[in-house]
Design an enzyme around this catalytic site. Structure first.
Site, PDB file in Angstrom:
ATOM      1  N   LYS A  64       0.836  -1.214   0.000  1.00 56.64           N
ATOM      2  CA  LYS A  64       0.000   0.000   0.000  1.00 56.64           C
ATOM      3  C   LYS A  64       0.873   1.267   0.000  1.00 56.64           C
ATOM      4  O   LYS A  64       0.641   2.190  -0.768  1.00 56.64           O
ATOM      5  CB  LYS A  64      -0.940   0.023   1.226  1.00 56.64           C
ATOM      6  CG  LYS A  64      -1.844  -1.189   1.327  1.00 56.64           C
ATOM      7  CD  LYS A  64      -2.753  -1.123   2.530  1.00 56.64           C
ATOM      8  CE  LYS A  64      -2.040  -1.137   3.875  1.00 56.64           C
ATOM      9  NZ  LYS A  64      -1.317  -2.376   4.169  1.00 56.64           N
ATOM     10  N   ARG A  97      -9.831   0.514   8.497  1.00 56.34           N
ATOM     11  CA  ARG A  97      -9.279  -0.790   8.843  1.00 56.34           C
ATOM     12  C   ARG A  97     -10.264  -1.631   9.642  1.00 56.34           C
ATOM     13  O   ARG A  97      -9.902  -2.680  10.165  1.00 56.34           O
ATOM     14  CB  ARG A  97      -8.047  -0.553   9.721  1.00 56.34           C
ATOM     15  CG  ARG A  97      -6.771  -1.098   9.171  1.00 56.34           C
ATOM     16  CD  ARG A  97      -5.699  -0.592  10.102  1.00 56.34           C
ATOM     17  NE  ARG A  97      -4.502  -1.329   9.994  1.00 56.34           N
ATOM     18  CZ  ARG A  97      -3.441  -0.907   9.303  1.00 56.34           C
ATOM     19  NH1 ARG A  97      -3.479   0.222   8.651  1.00 56.34           N
ATOM     20  NH2 ARG A  97      -2.351  -1.623   9.292  1.00 56.34           N
ATOM     21  N   ARG A 143      11.890  -5.815   5.086  1.00 59.27           N
ATOM     22  CA  ARG A 143      11.700  -4.375   4.834  1.00 59.27           C
ATOM     23  C   ARG A 143      12.652  -3.564   5.716  1.00 59.27           C
ATOM     24  O   ARG A 143      12.879  -3.874   6.881  1.00 59.27           O
ATOM     25  CB  ARG A 143      10.259  -3.973   5.149  1.00 59.27           C
ATOM     26  CG  ARG A 143      10.068  -2.455   5.116  1.00 59.27           C
ATOM     27  CD  ARG A 143       8.621  -2.030   5.123  1.00 59.27           C
ATOM     28  NE  ARG A 143       7.850  -2.560   6.231  1.00 59.27           N
ATOM     29  CZ  ARG A 143       6.534  -2.418   6.340  1.00 59.27           C
ATOM     30  NH1 ARG A 143       5.848  -1.795   5.395  1.00 59.27           N
ATOM     31  NH2 ARG A 143       5.906  -2.926   7.378  1.00 59.27           N
ATOM     32  N   ARG A 159      11.424  -1.510  11.121  1.00 60.90           N
ATOM     33  CA  ARG A 159      10.309  -1.067  11.951  1.00 60.90           C
ATOM     34  C   ARG A 159      10.136  -2.023  13.122  1.00 60.90           C
ATOM     35  O   ARG A 159      10.261  -3.237  12.963  1.00 60.90           O
ATOM     36  CB  ARG A 159       9.018  -1.035  11.113  1.00 60.90           C
ATOM     37  CG  ARG A 159       8.681   0.345  10.613  1.00 60.90           C
ATOM     38  CD  ARG A 159       7.562   0.354   9.611  1.00 60.90           C
ATOM     39  NE  ARG A 159       6.328  -0.285  10.052  1.00 60.90           N
ATOM     40  CZ  ARG A 159       5.203  -0.264   9.342  1.00 60.90           C
ATOM     41  NH1 ARG A 159       5.156   0.366   8.178  1.00 60.90           N
ATOM     42  NH2 ARG A 159       4.119  -0.873   9.782  1.00 60.90           N
ATOM     43  N   ARG A 207      -0.368  -9.057  13.310  1.00 59.39           N
ATOM     44  CA  ARG A 207      -0.990  -8.060  12.418  1.00 59.39           C
ATOM     45  C   ARG A 207      -1.792  -8.739  11.319  1.00 59.39           C
ATOM     46  O   ARG A 207      -2.854  -8.258  10.925  1.00 59.39           O
ATOM     47  CB  ARG A 207       0.094  -7.149  11.815  1.00 59.39           C
ATOM     48  CG  ARG A 207       0.674  -6.194  12.844  1.00 59.39           C
ATOM     49  CD  ARG A 207       1.989  -5.584  12.403  1.00 59.39           C
ATOM     50  NE  ARG A 207       1.887  -4.785  11.211  1.00 59.39           N
ATOM     51  CZ  ARG A 207       2.946  -4.376  10.503  1.00 59.39           C
ATOM     52  NH1 ARG A 207       4.173  -4.711  10.880  1.00 59.39           N
ATOM     53  NH2 ARG A 207       2.779  -3.642   9.446  1.00 59.39           N
TER      54      ARG A 207
HETATM   55  P1  AP5 Z   1       4.912  -1.584   1.848  1.00 54.85           P
HETATM   56  O1  AP5 Z   1       4.588  -0.794   0.636  1.00 54.85           O
HETATM   57  O2  AP5 Z   1       5.661  -0.924   2.944  1.00 54.85           O
HETATM   58  O3  AP5 Z   1       3.571  -2.328   2.361  1.00 54.85           O
HETATM   59  P2  AP5 Z   1       2.357  -1.770   3.188  1.00 54.85           P
HETATM   60  O4  AP5 Z   1       1.149  -2.457   2.683  1.00 54.85           O
HETATM   61  O5  AP5 Z   1       2.356  -0.274   3.186  1.00 54.85           O
HETATM   62  O6  AP5 Z   1       2.751  -2.351   4.601  1.00 54.85           O
HETATM   63  P3  AP5 Z   1       2.597  -1.758   6.066  1.00 54.85           P
HETATM   64  O7  AP5 Z   1       3.290  -2.723   6.978  1.00 54.85           O
HETATM   65  O8  AP5 Z   1       3.046  -0.322   6.146  1.00 54.85           O
HETATM   66  O9  AP5 Z   1       1.073  -1.840   6.244  1.00 54.85           O
HETATM   67  P4  AP5 Z   1       0.317  -1.926   7.543  1.00 54.85           P
HETATM   68  O10 AP5 Z   1      -1.032  -1.636   7.049  1.00 54.85           O
HETATM   69  O11 AP5 Z   1       0.427  -3.147   8.346  1.00 54.85           O
HETATM   70  O12 AP5 Z   1       1.053  -0.864   8.491  1.00 54.85           O
HETATM   71  P5  AP5 Z   1       0.699   0.616   8.874  1.00 54.85           P
HETATM   72  O13 AP5 Z   1       1.935   1.367   8.882  1.00 54.85           O
HETATM   73  O14 AP5 Z   1      -0.473   1.113   8.115  1.00 54.85           O
HETATM   74  O15 AP5 Z   1       5.720  -2.878   1.354  1.00 54.85           O
HETATM   75  C1  AP5 Z   1       6.218  -3.821   2.298  1.00 54.85           C
HETATM   76  C2  AP5 Z   1       7.576  -4.354   1.816  1.00 54.85           C
HETATM   77  O16 AP5 Z   1       7.381  -5.038   0.579  1.00 54.85           O
HETATM   78  C3  AP5 Z   1       8.604  -3.223   1.503  1.00 54.85           C
HETATM   79  O17 AP5 Z   1       9.870  -3.677   1.870  1.00 54.85           O
HETATM   80  C4  AP5 Z   1       8.496  -3.023  -0.017  1.00 54.85           C
HETATM   81  O18 AP5 Z   1       9.726  -2.572  -0.568  1.00 54.85           O
HETATM   82  C5  AP5 Z   1       8.137  -4.427  -0.476  1.00 54.85           C
HETATM   83  N1  AP5 Z   1       7.287  -4.426  -1.671  1.00 54.85           N
HETATM   84  C6  AP5 Z   1       6.260  -3.571  -1.954  1.00 54.85           C
HETATM   85  N2  AP5 Z   1       5.694  -3.888  -3.133  1.00 54.85           N
HETATM   86  C7  AP5 Z   1       6.356  -4.988  -3.585  1.00 54.85           C
HETATM   87  C8  AP5 Z   1       6.225  -5.796  -4.759  1.00 54.85           C
HETATM   88  N3  AP5 Z   1       5.278  -5.553  -5.697  1.00 54.85           N
HETATM   89  N4  AP5 Z   1       7.057  -6.853  -4.906  1.00 54.85           N
HETATM   90  C9  AP5 Z   1       7.998  -7.119  -3.950  1.00 54.85           C
HETATM   91  N5  AP5 Z   1       8.202  -6.379  -2.840  1.00 54.85           N
HETATM   92  C10 AP5 Z   1       7.368  -5.328  -2.659  1.00 54.85           C
HETATM   93  O19 AP5 Z   1       0.173   0.408  10.382  1.00 54.85           O
HETATM   94  C11 AP5 Z   1       1.036   0.063  11.432  1.00 54.85           C
HETATM   95  C12 AP5 Z   1       0.241  -0.050  12.725  1.00 54.85           C
HETATM   96  O20 AP5 Z   1      -0.399   1.218  13.031  1.00 54.85           O
HETATM   97  C13 AP5 Z   1      -0.914  -1.058  12.719  1.00 54.85           C
HETATM   98  O21 AP5 Z   1      -0.481  -2.356  13.007  1.00 54.85           O
HETATM   99  C14 AP5 Z   1      -1.834  -0.474  13.803  1.00 54.85           C
HETATM  100  O22 AP5 Z   1      -1.350  -0.778  15.095  1.00 54.85           O
HETATM  101  C15 AP5 Z   1      -1.709   1.022  13.591  1.00 54.85           C
HETATM  102  N6  AP5 Z   1      -2.682   1.552  12.646  1.00 54.85           N
HETATM  103  C16 AP5 Z   1      -2.416   2.122  11.433  1.00 54.85           C
HETATM  104  N7  AP5 Z   1      -3.543   2.507  10.833  1.00 54.85           N
HETATM  105  C17 AP5 Z   1      -4.560   2.171  11.664  1.00 54.85           C
HETATM  106  C18 AP5 Z   1      -5.974   2.294  11.582  1.00 54.85           C
HETATM  107  N8  AP5 Z   1      -6.583   2.827  10.500  1.00 54.85           N
HETATM  108  N9  AP5 Z   1      -6.724   1.832  12.623  1.00 54.85           N
HETATM  109  C19 AP5 Z   1      -6.134   1.311  13.719  1.00 54.85           C
HETATM  110  N10 AP5 Z   1      -4.795   1.148  13.858  1.00 54.85           N
HETATM  111  C20 AP5 Z   1      -4.015   1.590  12.839  1.00 54.85           C
END
Ligand code: AP5
Length: 231
Positions: A13, A88, A127, A160, A171
């Protein structure tokens, strides 16, 4: 253009959002990034969120909805926004509907990135992120030119704290129980497109932009529901 990028942790994402920002000139609104910034700044929101984020649990819906409401009304979000990692949960999706309805704003499309679970764990544990400029790397698929050093700003890359195998598994469970129901929620509203997120970043991006371009050209800026081949 107002869109939601939906998908499991590590589905890409953030990677795709940063490309979409350039293409469509609208900001990325990542609740994860907002929470990490609040934690780094030591604000009361950050302190409240810390335990949830570190253990892979969802931060309470009310707090998240307040953060998003505050962000979407800023000037730069006037032409639209890309919601990354929000909503979410069903209550967050209902809160978003309410937020949009009150302003008579339309949600143009929800794109769900589909990546097999077995690939997610590898992606997440390899990552690395830059604490200086936020650039995201992957030791397997997008390694920096110099070991553990950011190509963009030269800072030392970090892992991270919620990218440990144990927390990633948690997660993923939280995603299945709380976030996956949004697939039916948005499908029922005719807004969902599922894109195969398991391929080169550029190919995934091309699929997403073809969906969004069609959505923007459709009647009232909302094109027909589409399903990518093989998704
Ligand atoms: P990346 O693009 O970083 O993936 P992502 O989907 O953004 O992953 P996140 O871990 O950031 O998502 P998340 O939703 O769990 O975490 P968030 O920060 O929102 O890609 C991942 C890896 O893959 C990278 O190394 C990249 O280079 C690689 N990659 C990407 N595309 C690729 C491809 N096509 N092929 C190969 N490799 C690839 O949330 C963190 C925490 O915050 C949550 O756990 C929760 O506690 C809290 N939180 C956040 N939002 C909310 C909410 N709305 N409600 C409640 N709690 C929340």
């Amino acid at each position: 253009m107002r869109i939601v990028l939906l998908g499991a942790p590590g589905s890409g994402k953030g990677t795709q959002s940063s490309l979409l920002v350039e293409r469509y000139a609208v900001p990325q609104i990542s609740t994860g990034d907002i929470l990490r910034q609040a934690m780094a700044d030591g604000t009361s929101v950050g302190e409240t969120a810390r335990t949830y984020v570190m253990t892979g649990a969802l931060v309470p819906d009310d707090l998240i909805l307040d953060l998003v409401e505050e962000r979407v009304v800023r000037e730069d979000a006037r032409p639209g926004f890309i919601l990354d990692g929000f909503p979410r949960s069903i209550p967050q999706a209902e809160g978003l509907d309410d937020m949009l309805d009150r302003r008579q704003w339309r949600l143009h499309r929800v794109v769900k990135l589909d990546v097999p679970k077995k690939n997610i764990l590898d992606r997440m544990t390899s990552r690395r992120v830059c604490p200086g400029c936020g650039a995201v790397y992957n030791l397997m698929t997008k390694a920096p030119q110099r070991l553990e050093i950011c190509d963009v700003c030269g800072s030392k890359l970090i892992q991270r704290q919620d990218d440990t195998e144990e927390t990633v598994r948690k997660r993923l469970n939280v995603y299945e129980s709380s976030t996956a129901p949004l697939i039916d929620y948005y499908d029922g509203r005719g807004l969902l497109t599922i894109v195969n997120g398991d391929g080169p970043v550029e190919r995934v991006f091309a699929q997403i932009t073809s969906v969004l371009d069609a959505a923007l050209q459709g009647p009232n800026g909302q094109g027909p529901k589409q399903q990518e081949p093989g998704a």
